[in-house]
Design an enzyme around this catalytic site. Sequence first.
Site, PDB file in Angstrom:
ATOM      1  N   ARG A 224       8.943   2.126   3.813  1.00 16.73           N
ATOM      2  CA  ARG A 224       7.379   2.282   4.014  1.00 16.73           C
ATOM      3  C   ARG A 224       6.841   3.227   2.729  1.00 16.73           C
ATOM      4  O   ARG A 224       7.701   4.421   2.652  1.00 16.73           O
ATOM      5  CB  ARG A 224       7.150   3.111   5.465  1.00 16.73           C
ATOM      6  N   GLU A 252      -1.448   1.726   0.030  1.00 22.00           N
ATOM      7  CA  GLU A 252      -1.330   0.329   0.047  1.00 22.00           C
ATOM      8  C   GLU A 252      -2.189  -0.662   0.618  1.00 22.00           C
ATOM      9  O   GLU A 252      -2.699  -0.264   1.748  1.00 22.00           O
ATOM     10  CB  GLU A 252       0.041   0.169   0.456  1.00 22.00           C
ATOM     11  N   HIS A 271       4.837  -5.485  -1.534  1.00 23.66           N
ATOM     12  CA  HIS A 271       5.305  -5.428  -0.221  1.00 23.66           C
ATOM     13  C   HIS A 271       5.546  -6.780   0.295  1.00 23.66           C
ATOM     14  O   HIS A 271       5.215  -7.388   1.399  1.00 23.66           O
ATOM     15  CB  HIS A 271       4.381  -4.652   0.684  1.00 23.66           C
TER      16      HIS A 271
END
Length: 309
Positions: A224, A252, A271
């Site tokens: 993450r 993000e 991602h």
Amino acid sequence: MAIVSVPQQNWAHELADIDGCEFVVWDFKSDPPRRDIDVVVPPYLSKPTILARLADVPGLRAVQLVTAGYEHALHYLPPGVQLANGHGIHDTSTAELAVTLALASQRGIPQAVHAQDDGDWLRMAGRPSLADRRCLIIGYGAIGHAIARRLLAFEAHVTAVASRARAGDELVESVHGIDELATLLPDAEVVFLIVPLTDATRGLVNAEFLAALPDDALVVNVARGGVVDTEALIAACASGRVRAALDVTDPEPLPADHPLWHTPGVLVTPHVGGASTAFEPRALALLRRELTAFAAGEELRHVVAVGGE
């Protein structure tokens, strides 16, 4: 009969033969199709805020995620409702991307792509291989294990780290505790991050962590974004001390004007670690196993939290 909502029609069709389950389709874009749903499978790659709709299902007993990470769902989990994560679904795809990012960074693939655009025959001999590199995997769970298996096939040296030290397995002789990082980092040429985002891991990769790495070390983050202090990483990469390959960032999505895009030595993917064609068949296989057991009166096997506890 357990009433189960799934996010798309083809999933309901694929799972329809499970005894003891009745499937309805709910994509969270509108109210639930009925209020007596027992198990909800939320949509994949959706905004966490849509999970506020879980409160509209008064008899809800469990939420089965199809993501490995689950921190995004905790805030929306109604009291008493079990939350299970998608354990095992993303092992293959995420490990594959982690190794791809490492190989691309080591062998200079981004530079080669840019050179191809210009018709430039680069001199690229002597770039670091993945073979013979000392690789440190921080977060030796199912995905970490899958990464290790692939690294060993590339003839890399693998050291594994988990929250606590424990015995090794068929891939590594032992698993180190995260409290040993200070002694492990100076020897780590490639660091793979695959820890959950918790209070203990937020900002784990900070200026001190990066300073402990050897020159030209590569940090690969498929965990993450919040596990890494972005400003510290930018400073370390801009100085030429270390490099980074990131499938996740903080913030993000990464804004178009964010300096991380143009920081030397940084490779970014948006991602997509688990979002390959490997996802759906593995998601359906997990749902089949878990929902068959649930309909037979058993608990979901990968419960990570219970609302209100």
